[in-house]
Design a protein around this motif. Structure first.
Motif, PDB file in Angstrom:
ATOM      1  N   VAL A   6       0.873  -1.169   0.000  1.00 30.02           N
ATOM      2  CA  VAL A   6       0.000   0.000   0.000  1.00 30.02           C
ATOM      3  C   VAL A   6       0.907   1.216   0.000  1.00 30.02           C
ATOM      4  CG1 VAL A   6      -1.773   1.215   1.309  1.00 30.02           C
ATOM      5  CG2 VAL A   6      -1.754  -1.279   1.277  1.00 30.02           C
ATOM      6  N   PRO A   7       0.714   2.218  -0.833  1.00 32.02           N
ATOM      7  CA  PRO A   7      -0.399   2.417  -1.746  1.00 32.02           C
ATOM      8  C   PRO A   7      -0.156   1.988  -3.187  1.00 32.02           C
ATOM      9  CG  PRO A   7       0.780   4.467  -1.539  1.00 32.02           C
ATOM     10  CD  PRO A   7       1.509   3.440  -0.691  1.00 32.02           C
ATOM     11  N   GLN A   8       1.017   1.448  -3.527  1.00 33.08           N
ATOM     12  CA  GLN A   8       1.349   1.175  -4.922  1.00 33.08           C
ATOM     13  C   GLN A   8       0.407   0.179  -5.592  1.00 33.08           C
ATOM     14  OE1 GLN A   8       3.404   0.983  -2.326  1.00 33.08           O
ATOM     15  NE2 GLN A   8       5.367   1.927  -2.753  1.00 33.08           N
ATOM     16  N   PRO A  27      -4.352  11.189   3.308  1.00 37.61           N
ATOM     17  CA  PRO A  27      -3.539  10.112   2.730  1.00 37.61           C
ATOM     18  C   PRO A  27      -3.721   8.742   3.382  1.00 37.61           C
ATOM     19  CG  PRO A  27      -2.240  12.105   2.937  1.00 37.61           C
ATOM     20  CD  PRO A  27      -3.559  12.380   3.603  1.00 37.61           C
ATOM     21  N   ALA A  28      -3.724   8.654   4.694  1.00 38.28           N
ATOM     22  CA  ALA A  28      -3.848   7.350   5.352  1.00 38.28           C
ATOM     23  C   ALA A  28      -5.204   6.715   5.052  1.00 38.28           C
ATOM     24  CB  ALA A  28      -3.656   7.485   6.856  1.00 38.28           C
ATOM     25  N   LYS A  30      -7.158   7.417   2.499  1.00 37.78           N
ATOM     26  CA  LYS A  30      -7.206   7.150   1.062  1.00 37.78           C
ATOM     27  C   LYS A  30      -6.579   5.786   0.749  1.00 37.78           C
ATOM     28  CE  LYS A  30      -5.398   8.986  -3.273  1.00 37.78           C
ATOM     29  NZ  LYS A  30      -4.651  10.078  -3.892  1.00 37.78           N
ATOM     30  N   SER A  31      -5.444   5.476   1.376  1.00 42.23           N
ATOM     31  CA  SER A  31      -4.781   4.199   1.134  1.00 42.23           C
ATOM     32  C   SER A  31      -5.682   3.020   1.467  1.00 42.23           C
ATOM     33  CB  SER A  31      -3.492   4.100   1.962  1.00 42.23           C
ATOM     34  OG  SER A  31      -2.548   5.013   1.498  1.00 42.23           O
ATOM     35  N   LEU A  35      -7.372   0.328  -1.053  1.00 44.17           N
ATOM     36  CA  LEU A  35      -7.088  -1.090  -0.819  1.00 44.17           C
ATOM     37  C   LEU A  35      -8.391  -1.900  -0.806  1.00 44.17           C
ATOM     38  CD1 LEU A  35      -5.044  -3.321  -0.153  1.00 44.17           C
ATOM     39  CD2 LEU A  35      -5.317  -2.704   2.265  1.00 44.17           C
TER      40      LEU A  35
END
Length: 100
Positions: A6-8, A27-28, A30-31, A35
């Motif tokens: 995560v996040p790739q 950001p957190a 969103k990841s 997922l």
């Protein structure tokens, strides 16, 4: 077990529209939303069973509204009144199955 970076990995598995729909999230959060969306997409799930759920699962449900995904949500309590909307609120509003 398949390891996920995560996040790739979610970014690689989702389309531009799904990623764009999460741009407003911290950001957190969103990841985790991405997922969850990737998990639904990769498995081809048409049914989601959730044991309660806060903001992340609420956003996942909102993003799945235009898809043929059926949600069943168990209404669980954390022992206090929630300060923000929950997945149960979404389920009641959108006619999803709620187990009390």
């Amino acid at each position: 077990v398949i390891p996920v970076e995560v996040p790739q990995d979610p970014l690689r598995l989702l389309g531009p529209a799904e990623i764009r729909d999460c741009q407003d999230l911290p950001p957190a959060r969103k990841s985790f939303v991405l997922l969850g969306r990737a998990a639904i997409k990769v498995t081809g799930a048409t049914r989601v069973l959730a044991m309660g759920g806060g903001g992340v699962s609420l956003k996942e449900a909102e993003l799945s509204e235009d898809q043929d995904i059926r949600w069943t949500v168990f209404a669980l309590s954390r022992g206090h009144k929630e300060m923000f909307p929950t997945l149960v609120d979404w389920a009641v509003k959108n006619g999803a199955e709620v187990i009390r």
